[in-house]
Scaffold this motif. Structure first.
Motif, PDB file in Angstrom:
ATOM      1  N   THR A 171       0.833  -1.206   0.000  1.00  0.00           N
ATOM      2  CA  THR A 171       0.000   0.000   0.000  1.00  0.00           C
ATOM      3  C   THR A 171       0.866   1.255   0.000  1.00  0.00           C
ATOM      4  N   GLY A 172       1.869   1.267   0.880  1.00  0.00           N
ATOM      5  CA  GLY A 172       2.756   2.428   0.937  1.00  0.00           C
ATOM      6  C   GLY A 172       3.521   2.637  -0.357  1.00  0.00           C
ATOM      7  N   ALA A 173       3.998   1.541  -0.957  1.00  0.00           N
ATOM      8  CA  ALA A 173       4.780   1.635  -2.192  1.00  0.00           C
ATOM      9  C   ALA A 173       3.923   2.060  -3.382  1.00  0.00           C
ATOM     10  N   LEU A 174       2.620   1.804  -3.301  1.00  0.00           N
ATOM     11  CA  LEU A 174       1.724   2.160  -4.408  1.00  0.00           C
ATOM     12  C   LEU A 174       1.461   3.658  -4.483  1.00  0.00           C
ATOM     13  N   ILE A 175       1.460   4.323  -3.341  1.00  0.00           N
ATOM     14  CA  ILE A 175       1.043   5.731  -3.290  1.00  0.00           C
ATOM     15  C   ILE A 175       1.857   6.635  -4.218  1.00  0.00           C
ATOM     16  N   PRO A 176       3.195   6.577  -4.236  1.00  0.00           N
ATOM     17  CA  PRO A 176       3.937   7.459  -5.149  1.00  0.00           C
ATOM     18  C   PRO A 176       3.701   7.150  -6.628  1.00  0.00           C
ATOM     19  N   LEU A 177       3.192   5.963  -6.931  1.00  0.00           N
ATOM     20  CA  LEU A 177       2.961   5.581  -8.325  1.00  0.00           C
ATOM     21  C   LEU A 177       1.594   6.011  -8.836  1.00  0.00           C
ATOM     22  N   VAL A 178       0.712   6.425  -7.944  1.00  0.00           N
ATOM     23  CA  VAL A 178      -0.666   6.737  -8.334  1.00  0.00           C
ATOM     24  C   VAL A 178      -0.753   7.760  -9.471  1.00  0.00           C
ATOM     25  N   PRO A 179      -0.029   8.894  -9.409  1.00  0.00           N
ATOM     26  CA  PRO A 179      -0.141   9.863 -10.519  1.00  0.00           C
ATOM     27  C   PRO A 179       0.239   9.263 -11.873  1.00  0.00           C
ATOM     28  N   PHE A 180       1.285   8.456 -11.912  1.00  0.00           N
ATOM     29  CA  PHE A 180       1.698   7.838 -13.176  1.00  0.00           C
ATOM     30  C   PHE A 180       0.659   6.824 -13.652  1.00  0.00           C
ATOM     31  N   LEU A 181       0.083   6.065 -12.720  1.00  0.00           N
ATOM     32  CA  LEU A 181      -0.933   5.085 -13.086  1.00  0.00           C
ATOM     33  C   LEU A 181      -2.205   5.762 -13.602  1.00  0.00           C
ATOM     34  N   LEU A 182      -2.415   7.011 -13.188  1.00  0.00           N
ATOM     35  CA  LEU A 182      -3.581   7.766 -13.659  1.00  0.00           C
ATOM     36  C   LEU A 182      -3.290   8.546 -14.937  1.00  0.00           C
ATOM     37  N   GLY A 183      -2.091   8.387 -15.484  1.00  0.00           N
ATOM     38  CA  GLY A 183      -1.759   9.014 -16.759  1.00  0.00           C
ATOM     39  C   GLY A 183      -0.902  10.248 -16.676  1.00  0.00           C
ATOM     40  N   SER A 184      -0.535  10.692 -15.479  1.00  0.00           N
ATOM     41  CA  SER A 184       0.317  11.875 -15.353  1.00  0.00           C
ATOM     42  C   SER A 184       1.770  11.519 -15.633  1.00  0.00           C
ATOM     43  N   SER A 185       2.527  12.473 -16.117  1.00  0.00           N
ATOM     44  CA  SER A 185       3.960  12.266 -16.354  1.00  0.00           C
ATOM     45  C   SER A 185       4.789  13.237 -15.530  1.00  0.00           C
ATOM     46  N   LEU A 186       4.168  13.870 -14.538  1.00  0.00           N
ATOM     47  CA  LEU A 186       4.834  14.885 -13.722  1.00  0.00           C
ATOM     48  C   LEU A 186       5.497  14.240 -12.506  1.00  0.00           C
ATOM     49  N   LEU A 187       6.808  14.380 -12.424  1.00  0.00           N
ATOM     50  CA  LEU A 187       7.538  13.786 -11.313  1.00  0.00           C
ATOM     51  C   LEU A 187       7.133  14.421  -9.989  1.00  0.00           C
ATOM     52  N   TRP A 188       6.938  15.738 -10.006  1.00  0.00           N
ATOM     53  CA  TRP A 188       6.621  16.420  -8.752  1.00  0.00           C
ATOM     54  C   TRP A 188       5.285  15.932  -8.170  1.00  0.00           C
ATOM     55  N   ALA A 189       4.339  15.535  -9.038  1.00  0.00           N
ATOM     56  CA  ALA A 189       3.052  15.037  -8.542  1.00  0.00           C
ATOM     57  C   ALA A 189       3.249  13.731  -7.761  1.00  0.00           C
ATOM     58  N   ALA A 190       4.113  12.876  -8.276  1.00  0.00           N
ATOM     59  CA  ALA A 190       4.390  11.618  -7.580  1.00  0.00           C
ATOM     60  C   ALA A 190       5.085  11.873  -6.244  1.00  0.00           C
ATOM     61  N   LEU A 191       6.007  12.835  -6.236  1.00  0.00           N
ATOM     62  CA  LEU A 191       6.717  13.143  -4.993  1.00  0.00           C
ATOM     63  C   LEU A 191       5.792  13.781  -3.969  1.00  0.00           C
ATOM     64  N   VAL A 192       4.850  14.595  -4.424  1.00  0.00           N
ATOM     65  CA  VAL A 192       3.865  15.179  -3.508  1.00  0.00           C
ATOM     66  C   VAL A 192       2.998  14.085  -2.900  1.00  0.00           C
ATOM     67  N   CYS A 193       2.553  13.136  -3.735  1.00  0.00           N
ATOM     68  CA  CYS A 193       1.761  12.006  -3.226  1.00  0.00           C
ATOM     69  C   CYS A 193       2.553  11.218  -2.186  1.00  0.00           C
ATOM     70  N   GLY A 194       3.817  10.963  -2.499  1.00  0.00           N
ATOM     71  CA  GLY A 194       4.658  10.258  -1.545  1.00  0.00           C
ATOM     72  C   GLY A 194       4.817  11.036  -0.247  1.00  0.00           C
ATOM     73  N   GLY A 195       4.985  12.354  -0.350  1.00  0.00           N
ATOM     74  CA  GLY A 195       5.128  13.182   0.847  1.00  0.00           C
ATOM     75  C   GLY A 195       3.869  13.187   1.692  1.00  0.00           C
ATOM     76  N   VAL A 196       2.716  13.306   1.036  1.00  0.00           N
ATOM     77  CA  VAL A 196       1.447  13.268   1.770  1.00  0.00           C
ATOM     78  C   VAL A 196       1.279  11.921   2.470  1.00  0.00           C
ATOM     79  N   GLY A 197       1.629  10.851   1.757  1.00  0.00           N
ATOM     80  CA  GLY A 197       1.536   9.517   2.353  1.00  0.00           C
ATOM     81  C   GLY A 197       2.457   9.360   3.553  1.00  0.00           C
ATOM     82  N   LEU A 198       3.667   9.881   3.438  1.00  0.00           N
ATOM     83  CA  LEU A 198       4.612   9.802   4.548  1.00  0.00           C
ATOM     84  C   LEU A 198       4.112  10.560   5.769  1.00  0.00           C
TER      85      LEU A 198
END
Length: 243
Positions: A171-198
């Protein structure tokens, strides 16, 4: 109760039920560790691979591979760790059982000393120790708890620890991948998701500790940010070197 009525003795007071959190190293420790590890691992991995200039497809592929491998590794590690701890406890219990059989007088004296250390006077400690020692299993449990700090009847389950670790890491490892799985290509979006999850994982873990939720959340966010920052710099340097 009428005025002047005698106060009932303490022995007649009704016991109240209460519960405690799991502190034996079972599912809770495995779940918290798994979630934190999954978040930090894949947030840092996404930062490093993305910093190296990899495509969204490569990031998702590496992230999913890390999720599966990490979750399996965590589950196997937790199972082996808890199983080994339980087996070691069983070994120590048997050792203590043999000591009670071979040297009951010495073990009785040891139990008296344990009670004396806890504030029981000598005569009462001797009476209590003698009474408790009439049941070998009770005496054994008291010795094990006092000497090892573990209750042989309350051992954590290796299977529960493994499943908890597997699910929470994934579950934790999935969170940073969510933006990419939803079609985004923005690295910062994945890092924000990871930060919120942390932050959320740290805040939730504070429920089982005396720490303030915001302190635990910020601490975990800081740890993850350091890991992601270092990995990003390394990934960027490697990306430049091999380009």
């Amino acid at each position: 109760m009428t005025a002047g009525a005698p106060t009932p003795p303490p022995s007649t007071a009704e016991a109240h039920e209460h519960s405690h959190a799991d502190v034996s190293g079972g599912w809770l420790r495995a779940a918290v560790f798994g979630a934190m590890d999954g978040l930090v691992t894949n947030t840092a991995l996404v930062a490093g691979v993305g910093g190296g200039g990899a495509s969204s497809r490569a990031i998702v592929l590496s992230g999913v591979a890390s999720l599966v491998a990490g979750a399996i590794s965590m589950a196997l590690g937790e199972y082996t760790s808890v199983k080994t701890q339980n087996e070691q406890l069983d070994l120590e219990v048997e050792k203590e059982r043999r000591e009670l059989e071979r040297n009951p007088e010495g073990e009785l004296a040891e139990l008296i000393a344990m009670l004396r250390v806890r504030g029981v006077d000598e005569r009462l400690a001797h009476e209590v120790a003698v009474q408790l020692s009439r049941d070998p299993e009770t005496a054994l449990r008291l010795h094990v708890v006092a000497e090892l700090g573990l209750n042989p009847e309350d051992k954590p389950s290796p299977s529960v620890a493994a499943v908890s670790s597997f699910l929470t890491f994934a579950t934790g490892a999935l969170i940073p991948l969510v933006p990419f799985l939803l079609g985004s290509s923005l690295l910062w979006a994945a890092l924000v998701c990871g930060g919120v999850g942390l932050f959320a994982a740290g805040a939730i873990s504070a429920r089982f500790t005396p720490r303030a939720w915001w302190y635990a959340g910020l601490r975990q966010l800081l740890f993850g940010a350091v890991a992601a920052g270092i990995t990003y710099l390394i990934g960027s340097a490697i990306g430049v070197a091999v380009s």
